[in-house]
Design an enzyme around this catalytic site. Structure first.
Site, mmCIF file in Angstrom:
data_model
loop_
_atom_site.group_PDB
_atom_site.id
_atom_site.type_symbol
_atom_site.label_atom_id
_atom_site.label_comp_id
_atom_site.label_asym_id
_atom_site.label_seq_id
_atom_site.Cartn_x
_atom_site.Cartn_y
_atom_site.Cartn_z
ATOM 1 C CB CYS A 53 -0.973 -0.012 1.175
ATOM 2 S SG CYS A 53 -0.235 -0.308 2.794
ATOM 3 C CG ASP B 283 -8.074 2.830 1.134
ATOM 4 O OD1 ASP B 283 -6.956 2.274 1.097
ATOM 5 O OD2 ASP B 283 -8.978 2.486 1.910
ATOM 6 C CG HIS C 254 -5.682 -0.591 1.975
ATOM 7 N ND1 HIS C 254 -5.453 0.730 2.288
ATOM 8 C CD2 HIS C 254 -4.654 -1.293 2.505
ATOM 9 C CE1 HIS C 254 -4.340 0.820 3.005
ATOM 10 N NE2 HIS C 254 -3.833 -0.392 3.147
#
Length: 500
Positions: A180, A381, A383
């Site tokens: 990430c 994000d 993820h």
């Protein structure tokens, strides 16, 4: 010094407002958590049809694994899409567990995953006059909501991917669970390249023909070992920073990796400066970014003498040629959590026209912060795990999965992990001079400064030597394909912890 704090840092109530769970669902979730063998998960995400590019679906391994706990139920809530799309319930296909490229996810899936799906918070503020700042641009939320969402969706969005060629030939074929921060580093660098070639005001529209520079930028980040800023290159360059392939990176490590990879990127020709000890040295940046023109008048001058000559003429004298600057400032803004004294200065950085946002997040969960609204940070994000995308037969890249079309996510700034890295881009020398003025006005006015800006290279530091590409006969991609040759790069010193 990278943060290694507990992964149980507090979550903002406004960031993850969970509705009261159904008793039956909660009991079932606790049973799954106790057994540690969830056979399948159901998630809510906005339906986008067959070509949907940005779901909020998380897969096993989407975040750093948490220890199983019967008291930590699987969290989910209804998601209101900014496009008013109906939420659909989908299940992770059982076949994916048998796919070799998902081996890491299968291993991590034995742990309980906390899935938080955010509401479209923009509607909550639809009647306010608050300003939203996104990478140096302001939007009035009350009247410019669509313009704001368009600006955010134009940013290149890099997420976990699966089914790419194994890193190093035998390594992982997915970065889910560990990549990430590398993806966030890619997003910051991509924004610098967008500003470099297309300008900050460039906008992206779905299925609209884009400039050739856009496609070329996108190809720099494809998950292939021959792309200069791919997950393969970043992971293997991280070995020289003491990070094994598959190990989680911190903001400072990613900054050092980007600086070294940029040496092999002749097309973008960026000068990447990573500050040390919370100090940005103007003299060193000028020395690194001032390049000699190919003319007889300056043929005998060295970069050092040219820089000294310019400085002697005053601030109005500019370099004959300026190498575009990517400036990264790694910081530690507290011990276990961010010190509130830094909040205002941190937010000011997003207002600067040179802003590239910030790398950070929470322990082992990295986000790319692009702006703020009040005391809440807006971020992209990484993820979400998507399938590897390669160039098509016509040499183009299908970019639908590289732009997040949903409402942005947010978190309270006080929940930010103190280990962060600020990014700025200065295409011309006047941009850098303007940035220095803004820092002196907005950052250095504080009693407890977030970082320092000095004119001269500190005398107690080792001499500054602008980084140069190692003398190799192969391309950059081939060079760092062998981790043994990473010894040519010296490890950088870490940054110190700020006083709190």
């Amino acid at each position: 010094m990278e943060s290694t704090g507990s992964s149980g840092s507090p979550r903002s109530a406004s960031n993850a407002r969970l509705t009261s769970p159904d008793p039956a669902a909660s009991q079932k979730s606790r049973q799954n958590s106790t057994n540690h063998r969830p056979s399948s998960f159901s998630f809510l995400f906005p339906s986008r049809g067959a070509s949907g590019s940005c779901s909020l679906r998380e897969v096993p391994g989407g975040e750093a694994p948490l220890p199983p706990s019967p008291t930590r139920p699987l969290a989910a809530q209804n998601y209101k899409s900014q496009c008013s799309l109906r939420p659909s319930v989908v299940k992770l296909p059982v076949e994916l567990a048998h796919d070799d490229s998902w081996r890491m996810e299968s291993v991590l899936s034995k742990y309980e995953n906390q899935i938080t799906i955010f509401t479209d918070y923009l509607e909550e503020y639809s009647d306010t006059d608050e300003l939203v700042w996104i990478l140096g641009k302001q939007h009035l939320l009350k009247t410019e909501k669509s313009k704001l969402l368009s600006d955010i969706s134009a940013r290149l969005w890099f997420t976990y991917r699966r089914k790419f060629s194994p890193i190093g030939g035998t390594g992982p074929s997915s970065d889910a669970g560990w990549g990430c921060m590398l993806r966030c580093g890619q997003m910051m660098l991509a924004q610098a390249l967008i500003c470099r070639h297309l300008g900050r005001d460039w906008n992206w529209e779905k299925q609209k023909e884009q400039p050739k520079e856009y496609q070329r930028i996108l190809q720099c980040f494809l998950d292939r070992k021959d792309c200069c800023y791919s997950i393969h290159q970043m992971a293997q360059m991280g070995v020289g920073e003491g990070k094994s392939i598959g190990e989680w990176f911190g903001p400072n490590t990613v900054a050092q990796v980007l600086k070294k990879l940029a040496l092999f990127d002749e097309w973008n020709s960026l000068a990447v400066y990573v500050s040390m000890d919370n100090t940005v040295v103007i003299e060193d940046i000028k020395k690194m970014c001032c390049v000699l023109p190919l003319s007889a008048d300056t043929a005998g001058e060295s970069p050092d003498s040219l820089t000294a000559s310019n400085q002697s003429k005053g601030t109005s004298a500019y370099c004959p040629a300026w190498k575009p600057l990517l400036l990264i400032v790694p910081l530690r803004l507290g011990i276990n959590q961010i010190n509130p004294v830094y909040v205002d200065a941190f937010k000011e950085c997003f207002k600067m026209p040179q802003s590239l946002g910030a790398l950070g997040g929470k322990p082992n969960n990295a986000y790319y912060f692009i702006g703020f609204l009040g005391d809440e940070l807006i971020f992209l994000d990484p993820h979400t795990t998507q399938t590897f995308v390669d160039t098509e037969e016509n040499g183009m890249v299908d970019d639908q999965t590289f732009h997040c079309l949903q409402s942005p996510q947010r978190m309270n700034i006080l929940n930010l992990d103190p280990s962060v890295a600020l990014g700025f881009f200065c295409k011309e020398e006047k941009d850098f001079d303007n940035w220095c003025s803004l820092v002196q006005k907005e950052i250095l006015k504080e009693n407890l400064r977030m970082f320092e800006l000095v004119q001269k290279h500190p005398s107690h530091w080792p001499p500054f030597v602008p980084p140069t590409k190692p003398e190799v006969t192969t391309t950059g991609a081939e060079f760092i394909d062998s981790t043994e040759q990473l010894e040519d790069f010296d490890l950088e010193e870490d940054f110190e912890i700020l006083s709190v």
